[in-house]
Design an enzyme around this catalytic site. Structure first.
Site, PDB file in Angstrom:
ATOM      1  N   ASN A 149       0.847  -1.197   0.000  1.00 22.85           N
ATOM      2  CA  ASN A 149       0.000   0.000   0.000  1.00 22.85           C
ATOM      3  C   ASN A 149       0.880   1.243   0.000  1.00 22.85           C
ATOM      4  OD1 ASN A 149      -1.727   2.139   0.567  1.00 22.85           O
ATOM      5  ND2 ASN A 149      -3.014   0.951   1.950  1.00 22.85           N
ATOM      6  N   SER A 151      -0.437   4.066  -1.223  1.00 26.54           N
ATOM      7  CA  SER A 151      -1.495   4.898  -1.803  1.00 26.54           C
ATOM      8  C   SER A 151      -2.541   5.429  -0.832  1.00 26.54           C
ATOM      9  CB  SER A 151      -2.219   4.100  -2.894  1.00 26.54           C
ATOM     10  OG  SER A 151      -2.707   2.864  -2.379  1.00 26.54           O
ATOM     11  N   CYS A 152      -2.562   4.984   0.410  1.00 29.47           N
ATOM     12  CA  CYS A 152      -3.591   5.455   1.342  1.00 29.47           C
ATOM     13  C   CYS A 152      -3.484   6.974   1.481  1.00 29.47           C
ATOM     14  CB  CYS A 152      -3.426   4.786   2.696  1.00 29.47           C
ATOM     15  SG  CYS A 152      -4.635   5.374   3.924  1.00 29.47           S
ATOM     16  N   ASN A 216      -5.833   4.011  -6.359  1.00 29.50           N
ATOM     17  CA  ASN A 216      -6.544   4.149  -5.094  1.00 29.50           C
ATOM     18  C   ASN A 216      -7.422   5.396  -5.181  1.00 29.50           C
ATOM     19  OD1 ASN A 216      -7.343   4.005  -2.371  1.00 29.50           O
ATOM     20  ND2 ASN A 216      -5.336   3.301  -1.720  1.00 29.50           N
ATOM     21  N   THR A 217      -8.067   5.760  -4.081  1.00 27.00           N
ATOM     22  CA  THR A 217      -8.967   6.909  -4.075  1.00 27.00           C
ATOM     23  C   THR A 217      -8.207   8.220  -4.244  1.00 27.00           C
ATOM     24  OG1 THR A 217      -8.840   6.887  -1.658  1.00 27.00           O
ATOM     25  CG2 THR A 217     -10.714   5.763  -2.678  1.00 27.00           C
TER      26      THR A 217
END
Length: 373
Positions: A149, A151-152, A216-217
């Site tokens: 991850n 990308s959070c 990701n978002t």
């Protein structure tokens, strides 16, 4: 006969449709339900070494628009969901909680793909070793791959989550550290909040990544309530940037994916962002993706999307049979070369260009007679 079975990063998938790392995939029972519903694979909620504490109140909301054009997260008659918004951190269940559960899932569902999403910091040698601890633990549980991850969008640190994903050096070195101990394929999930995501993808590949997951978002804020003048989601009046997902980000996510698949046509990609129907998934395959991942649409369909995955499988199978495609390989990447620089797009001939003549039904332009009235 259309066959949806596919191989991605050396892993055999019963179909290319996966549940993305999201709140529903933090539950062992939900992961099992997802397999029973027909998903080819599941990516767990991101696992860290230590327990995290999330904010008070709602963690995920769904912006809706009504016939008057009002955008709000409040549920209202005659309104339609256009996105999801969340500010939830990684799994609040630490690594120890997952040990035993991951292996039990793989034992009971050996033909379905289980990917462990993991995250740590990258600001010191000790934190780099935390990545290796996480990888070793989950691969010993039998997971098929790990997704790093990067990308959070909710992390405050520049060496973690999307902060890491914006730093090409950290993308490369962190991936390299993971690959030193990884015995399973390594996917890196990149943030879309960069100018040219192909640069970060290249850095991850340089570090040894087997595939890129994207996107990701997108960083975003919730709407403001005109009655209270507060953000619709807040704690004691305060809010921080959250992640926008769902249908609203489909076209943006496709643009990010196109940057990468054009730059690295021979590498592997898992498409994420705005997928609700097989048509959305098809766009990612046509750009060159090998698998796709779904979150928002599934969350709105009994958390794990039984109707969503049924529609994906049935819709894709029908399209393939209509066009005579035997496998995804027959059309994967078919439109990758169609995304070019704006200067390469054709122009009308002649100097007396009239927009209305070229496109007489163009929306959003006032007719000349209306302007002069």
């Amino acid at each position: 006969m259309a066959n949806l079975r596919t191989t991605f990063t050396g892993i055999d998938f019963p179909n290319p449709f996966m549940l993305a790392s999201a709140p529903p995939t933090e539950s062992e029972s939900n992961i099992r339900r997802a397999y029973d519903a027909g998903w080819g694979g599941v990516v767990t909620k991101t696992i860290g070494l230590h327990q995290v504490v999330n904010v008070r109140g709602p963690k995920t909301k769904f912006p809706r628009i009504d016939s008057d054009g009002r955008l709000s997260m409040a549920k209202r008659p005659d309104s339609s969901v256009v996105a999801s918004w969340n500010w939830e951190l990684i799994s609040d269940k630490p690594l120890d909680w997952w040990i035993g559960k991951l292996s039990a899932i793989k034992r009971d569902y050996p033909d379905h793909v289980l990917v462990a999403s993991i995250m740590a910091g990258s600001g010191s040698d000790e934190e780099m070793r935390a990545w290796q601890t996480l990888v070793t633990a989950v691969q010993d549980e039998g997971v098929d791959a790990v997704e790093l991850n990067y990308s959070c969008p909710h992390m405050d640190r520049v060496d973690m989550g999307s902060g890491l994903g914006k730093d090409k050096v950290l993308c490369s070195t962190t991936t390299q550290v993971v690959k030193e101990v990884a015995k399973v394929p390594v996917w890196t999930k990149l943030t879309p909040a960069t100018a040219d995501i192909a640069e970060e993808a290249g850095a991850a590949f340089l570090g040894g990544a087997d595939a890129i997951s994207s996107a990701n978002t997108f960083p975003s804020l919730p709407p403001i309530d005109p009655e209270t003048l507060d953000f619709e989601v807040n704690v004691d009046g305060y809010v921080s940037s959250g992640g926008l997902g769902g249908p609203a980000i489909l076209m943006q996510s496709l643009a990010k994916m196109a940057q990468m698949t054009e730059a690295f046509p021979d590498r592997e990609f898992s498409g994420i962002g705005g997928i609700s129907t097989f048509k959305d998934a098809l766009a990612y395959f046509l750009l060159g993706c090998g698998t796709v991942q779904v979150a928002t649409a599934a969350m709105l369909d009994k958390a794990i999307g039984p109707n969503v995955v049924r529609g994906l499988i049935e819709g894709m199978t029908e399209l393939m049979e209509q066009r005579g495609y035997a496998s995804l390989d027959d059309f994967r990447g078919l439109r990758r070369g169609a995304v070019v620089a704006q200067s390469e797009i054709g122009r009308p001939e002649g100097s007396d260009y009239d927009r209305r003549a070229d496109d007489p039904e163009a929306e959003g332009y006032a007719l000349e007679e209306a302007i002069n009235a």
